[in-house]
Write a protein that holds these residues in place. Sequence first.
Motif, PDB file in Angstrom:
ATOM      1  N   LEU A   5      44.616  52.089  38.646  1.00 27.15           N
ATOM      2  CA  LEU A   5      43.821  50.431  38.061  1.00 27.15           C
ATOM      3  C   LEU A   5      42.611  51.079  37.711  1.00 27.15           C
ATOM      4  O   LEU A   5      41.860  52.353  37.836  1.00 27.15           O
ATOM      5  N   THR A   6      41.790  50.773  36.559  1.00 29.75           N
ATOM      6  CA  THR A   6      40.371  50.881  35.312  1.00 29.75           C
ATOM      7  C   THR A   6      39.185  50.404  36.004  1.00 29.75           C
ATOM      8  O   THR A   6      38.407  50.574  35.893  1.00 29.75           O
ATOM      9  N   GLN A   7      40.134  49.433  36.700  1.00 32.37           N
ATOM     10  CA  GLN A   7      39.091  47.799  37.611  1.00 32.37           C
ATOM     11  C   GLN A   7      39.312  47.545  38.298  1.00 32.37           C
ATOM     12  O   GLN A   7      40.548  47.730  38.802  1.00 32.37           O
ATOM     13  N   ASP A   8      38.136  46.925  39.083  1.00 34.44           N
ATOM     14  CA  ASP A   8      39.225  46.666  40.753  1.00 34.44           C
ATOM     15  C   ASP A   8      39.601  45.217  40.508  1.00 34.44           C
ATOM     16  O   ASP A   8      39.762  44.102  39.761  1.00 34.44           O
ATOM     17  N   VAL A   9      41.022  45.020  40.987  1.00 33.33           N
ATOM     18  CA  VAL A   9      41.381  43.719  41.157  1.00 33.33           C
ATOM     19  C   VAL A   9      41.870  43.631  43.045  1.00 33.33           C
ATOM     20  O   VAL A   9      42.631  44.358  43.815  1.00 33.33           O
ATOM     21  N   ARG A  10      41.534  42.367  43.024  1.00 33.67           N
ATOM     22  CA  ARG A  10      41.777  41.940  43.995  1.00 33.67           C
ATOM     23  C   ARG A  10      43.045  41.550  44.514  1.00 33.67           C
ATOM     24  O   ARG A  10      43.557  40.771  44.180  1.00 33.67           O
ATOM     25  N   LYS A  14      41.513  48.861  44.520  1.00 36.19           N
ATOM     26  CA  LYS A  14      39.987  49.668  43.428  1.00 36.19           C
ATOM     27  C   LYS A  14      40.219  50.800  42.521  1.00 36.19           C
ATOM     28  O   LYS A  14      41.679  51.295  42.322  1.00 36.19           O
ATOM     29  N   ARG A  15      38.620  50.705  41.989  1.00 36.27           N
ATOM     30  CA  ARG A  15      39.123  50.977  40.252  1.00 36.27           C
ATOM     31  C   ARG A  15      39.604  52.428  40.643  1.00 36.27           C
ATOM     32  O   ARG A  15      39.383  53.815  41.785  1.00 36.27           O
ATOM     33  N   GLY A  16      40.262  53.371  40.061  1.00 41.72           N
ATOM     34  CA  GLY A  16      40.513  55.131  40.282  1.00 41.72           C
ATOM     35  C   GLY A  16      42.100  54.789  41.252  1.00 41.72           C
ATOM     36  O   GLY A  16      42.408  56.059  40.853  1.00 41.72           O
ATOM     37  N   GLN A  17      41.835  53.902  41.429  1.00 44.78           N
ATOM     38  CA  GLN A  17      43.221  54.161  42.135  1.00 44.78           C
ATOM     39  C   GLN A  17      44.866  54.065  42.082  1.00 44.78           C
ATOM     40  O   GLN A  17      44.709  53.378  41.080  1.00 44.78           O
ATOM     41  N   MET A  18      45.715  54.856  41.800  1.00 44.99           N
ATOM     42  CA  MET A  18      47.311  54.613  42.086  1.00 44.99           C
ATOM     43  C   MET A  18      48.259  53.993  42.852  1.00 44.99           C
ATOM     44  O   MET A  18      48.471  53.969  43.691  1.00 44.99           O
ATOM     45  N   ILE A  19      48.759  52.847  41.895  1.00 42.45           N
ATOM     46  CA  ILE A  19      49.506  51.775  42.787  1.00 42.45           C
ATOM     47  C   ILE A  19      50.614  51.569  42.277  1.00 42.45           C
ATOM     48  O   ILE A  19      50.843  51.963  41.093  1.00 42.45           O
ATOM     49  N   LEU A  31      48.039  45.168  32.001  1.00 41.35           N
ATOM     50  CA  LEU A  31      48.401  46.417  31.107  1.00 41.35           C
ATOM     51  C   LEU A  31      47.641  45.759  29.784  1.00 41.35           C
ATOM     52  O   LEU A  31      46.612  46.019  29.504  1.00 41.35           O
ATOM     53  N   PRO A  32      47.967  44.753  29.470  1.00 42.50           N
ATOM     54  CA  PRO A  32      47.160  43.370  28.491  1.00 42.50           C
ATOM     55  C   PRO A  32      46.017  43.366  28.699  1.00 42.50           C
ATOM     56  O   PRO A  32      44.910  42.967  27.827  1.00 42.50           O
ATOM     57  N   LYS A  33      45.779  43.366  29.861  1.00 42.11           N
ATOM     58  CA  LYS A  33      44.109  42.609  29.964  1.00 42.11           C
ATOM     59  C   LYS A  33      43.268  44.331  30.443  1.00 42.11           C
ATOM     60  O   LYS A  33      42.412  43.959  30.771  1.00 42.11           O
ATOM     61  N   LYS A  34      43.800  45.269  30.195  1.00 43.15           N
ATOM     62  CA  LYS A  34      42.448  46.839  30.335  1.00 43.15           C
ATOM     63  C   LYS A  34      42.609  47.016  31.839  1.00 43.15           C
ATOM     64  O   LYS A  34      41.146  47.641  31.817  1.00 43.15           O
ATOM     65  N   LEU A  35      43.492  46.231  33.101  1.00 45.04           N
ATOM     66  CA  LEU A  35      42.927  46.818  34.350  1.00 45.04           C
ATOM     67  C   LEU A  35      43.565  48.181  34.696  1.00 45.04           C
ATOM     68  O   LEU A  35      43.196  48.174  35.817  1.00 45.04           O
ATOM     69  N   ALA A  36      44.606  48.210  33.955  1.00 43.44           N
ATOM     70  CA  ALA A  36      45.278  49.535  34.029  1.00 43.44           C
ATOM     71  C   ALA A  36      45.982  50.044  33.279  1.00 43.44           C
ATOM     72  O   ALA A  36      45.768  49.824  32.653  1.00 43.44           O
ATOM     73  N   ASN A  43      47.330  60.870  32.090  1.00 42.68           N
ATOM     74  CA  ASN A  43      46.175  59.665  32.565  1.00 42.68           C
ATOM     75  C   ASN A  43      46.351  60.294  34.193  1.00 42.68           C
ATOM     76  O   ASN A  43      45.006  60.581  35.576  1.00 42.68           O
ATOM     77  N   ILE A  44      46.865  61.021  35.173  1.00 42.23           N
ATOM     78  CA  ILE A  44      47.536  61.332  36.527  1.00 42.23           C
ATOM     79  C   ILE A  44      46.217  62.591  36.677  1.00 42.23           C
ATOM     80  O   ILE A  44      45.056  62.837  37.605  1.00 42.23           O
TER      81      ILE A  44
END
Length: 147
Positions: A5-10, A14-19, A31-36, A43-44
């Motif tokens: 994640l590049t931003q918090d996603v409800r 949170k930002r920086g987490q790998m999910i 990916l299109p909204k650049k949220l991750a 990247n890892i």
Amino acid sequence: MKVILTQDVRGKGKRGQMIEVSDGYARNFLLPKKLAQEANADNINTMRMNDKATQERQAKERAEALEISKKMKDMTVVVMAKGGGAGKLFGSVTNAEIAEALEKQEKIALDKRKIVVDPIKTTGVYTARCKLGYEITADLKVEVKEL
């Protein structure tokens, strides 16, 4: 699909987490909204380096806060205020005035919102609690004198 994640996603993280998310959710929304970004080797590695740098920065800030709290233990800040005699002041001494005096006298920059003190309306010596971050607090002696 694993993403970082590049931003918090409800509801996801949170930002920086790998999910782990479904492929469609990642391709069509995140990916299109650049949220991750896709969790590939580069990247890892970047994520781990950022985590390490953040931890080092927090450790340094915590050490500085501990050092300041040790200094404040023996410190007394003198605040001058206008008074009407007999120890009464016109108005009161606020945390902003204490922060300004601390900056002038001891060269310690501390935000006024981090100083907790009851309104001071008479001359004397008082104790103000300073929140230095990382759950570190320090008691500061404040001596109020009349001009």
